[in-house]
Enzyme design. Structure first.
Site, short mmCIF file in Angstrom:
data_model
loop_
_atom_site.label_atom_id
_atom_site.label_comp_id
_atom_site.label_asym_id
_atom_site.label_seq_id
_atom_site.Cartn_x
_atom_site.Cartn_y
_atom_site.Cartn_z
N SER A 1 0.77 -1.22 -0.06
CA SER A 1 0.02 -0.23 0.13
C SER A 1 0.82 1.35 -0.07
CB SER A 1 -0.94 -0.04 1.21
OG SER A 1 -0.28 -0.13 2.31
N HIS B 1 -5.25 -3.27 -2.73
CA HIS B 1 -4.89 -2.43 -3.76
C HIS B 1 -4.60 -2.98 -5.21
CE1 HIS B 1 -4.22 1.01 -0.88
NE2 HIS B 1 -3.93 -0.28 -0.08
N LYS C 1 -11.60 0.70 -2.10
CA LYS C 1 -10.39 1.42 -2.99
C LYS C 1 -11.10 1.53 -4.20
CE LYS C 1 -7.57 0.09 0.82
NZ LYS C 1 -8.09 1.07 1.63
C1 LIG Z 1 -3.47 -3.34 2.46
C2 LIG Z 1 -4.50 -2.78 3.20
N1 LIG Z 1 -5.23 -3.73 3.72
C3 LIG Z 1 -6.30 -3.54 4.44
C4 LIG Z 1 -6.79 -2.27 4.61
C5 LIG Z 1 -8.06 -1.90 5.44
O1 LIG Z 1 -9.14 -1.87 4.58
P1 LIG Z 1 -10.61 -0.90 5.08
O2 LIG Z 1 -10.13 0.36 4.54
O3 LIG Z 1 -11.43 -1.45 3.97
O4 LIG Z 1 -10.48 -1.11 6.35
C6 LIG Z 1 -6.14 -1.08 3.81
C7 LIG Z 1 -6.38 0.30 4.01
O5 LIG Z 1 -7.29 0.84 4.44
C8 LIG Z 1 -4.93 -1.65 3.37
O6 LIG Z 1 -4.35 -0.58 2.62
#
Ligand SMILES: Cc1ncc(COP(=O)(O)O)c(C=O)c1O
Length: 387
Positions: free
Chosen positions: A179, A207, A238
């Site tokens: 990310s 991502h 996203k």
């Molecule tokens: C790699 C990754 N996993 C999980 C999440 C968490 O997802 P959510 O925003 O749906 O809680 C994020 C970012 O928010 C992320 O960048």
């Protein structure tokens, strides 16, 4: 009990130059935003395909509200399992090429819940050093031993796998697209190692979902690994433009999570409008590959321009381009100067990234125009000359 520690905690965050404040958006989410009252070009969103404000998603959400109302009223296991939750899970499974899928309220809840369901005391989780905070917290919550391997270092991962007790359940967890760096995990090699040492593989496609693979199903699908990666987690908030998350895998995995996963069981289920948005988003993502093409075109244009200006946006293989500045203060100053000139590229500091690697995290969208990217490059050039 006195709460004066709150002030001193805040002061120490400020003293370390790590204080954060919320910025306010007064527009819809797109390539431009009204941020704190000013129009800016937005290079800080995970809305990679630019569909968060798409009329098809809005129409689906409105129709779901008209038919089913607003809230789900209870958790999935009580009275909150509505038709749209199951419809979305069937569609997600088909999209990901797996027998089943299960929706979670957020990616954060998915990661903490899945990891703490699948591993426990006496087990070993192998986790990439740059994995997301939600994965780190999931490892902690599981009470399994966590072996953190250096970023994408398969030599170290292999040594750790060799060292694990044979009685332990073993689980390797990695993001497919990281990310904060935008680089890609060596997933085929990870899967081979896992098979050699009888370990499970869990991927986080937060991502990658929507933007990789012929239909946007992600890196696992792109590499043809759907049958070899047991646990495919991803998000709906996203590139899919809505909110929520999922895990795709076997019917037994879905069943176990329904029965054991605390972040699935003990929470009100997502509202029907959110499910409807995700259903519409998957259709859009599958049938409009031109959005992915536009995104990659924009990435090439910005990357080339940044290279020509002497910036090095790292080994990114995605719409996430990190410009490493190093020092947190300098990074935030750079970001503020860009913003003063109408370009929003968020500075990212510890603890989100390791100390000394503060960066501008620039993200592209399919809906940026060539002129907006040109304008941003001009601003980058001007700000660089001032620093
Ligand atoms: C790699 C990754 N996993 C999980 C999440 C968490 O997802 P959510 O925003 O749906 O809680 C994020 C970012 O928010 C992320 O960048």
């Amino acid at each position: 009990m006195s709460v004066s520690f709150i002030d001193s905690e805040l002061q120490s965050i400020k003293d370390a130059g790590l204080y954060r404040r919320l910025r306010r958006v007064d527009s819809d989410q797109d390539a431009t935003l009204t941020l704190d009252g000013r129009a800016v070009i937005n290079f800080s969103s995970n809305n990679y395909l630019g569909i968060a404000n798409h009329p098809a998603l809005a129409a689906a959400a409105k129709a779901a509200i008209d038919r089913y109302g607003c809230g789900a009223g209870a958790s999935r296991l009580i009275s909150g399992n509505m038709a749209l939750h199951e419809e979305l899970e069937t569609k997600l499974a088909e999209f990901k090429g797996t027998p089943a899928a299960l929706v979670f309220n957020s990616g954060f809840q998915a990661n903490t819940g899945i990891l703490s369901t699948l591993a426990g005391d006496g087990d070993v989780i192998f986790s990439d050093a740059l994995n997301h905070a939600s994965i780190i917290d999931g490892c902690r919550l599981s009470r399994a031993k966590t072996q953190v391997y250096s970023h994408c270092d398969l030599g170290q991962l292999e040594l750790q796998l060799k060292d694990a007790p044979s009685s332990a359940r073993k689980l390797i967890v990695t993001e497919t697209i990281f990310s904060m760096d935008g680089d890609q995990a060596p997933l085929t090699d990870i899967v081979e190692l896992a098979e050699k040492f009888d370990a499970m593989v869990m991927v986080d496609e937060a991502h990658a979902t929507g933007i990789f693979g012929a239909t946007g199903a992600g890196i696992v699908a792109k590499l043809g690994l759907s049958e070899r990666v047991a646990i495919q987690m991803g998000t709906l908030g996203k590139a899919l433009g809505g909110f929520g998350a999922y895990v795709a895998g076997s019917a037994a995995l879905r069943d176990l999570l329904i029965n054991r996963c605390r972040s699935f069981i003990f929470t009100t289920s997502l509202p029907p409008a959110v499910m409807a948005m995700a259903l519409a988003a998957i259709d859009l993502v599958k049938k409009e590959p031109e959005r992915r093409e536009a995104l990659w075109r924009n990435c090439r244009q910005l990357k080339q321009g940044l290279n020509q200006l002497g910036f090095e946006p790292g080994a990114s293989e995605s719409p996430i381009l990190p410009l490493i500045i190093g020092d947190a203060g300098k990074c935030m100053k750079f970001s503020e100067q860009l913003l003063a000139n109408g370009v929003f590229a968020q500075g990212i500091r510890p603890p989100t990234v390791p100390p000394g690697t503060s960066r501008l995290r620039i993200t592209l969208m399919a809906t940026h125009t060539a002129a907006q990217i040109e304008r941003a490059l001009k601003v980058f050039e001007e700000v660089k000359a001032q620093t």
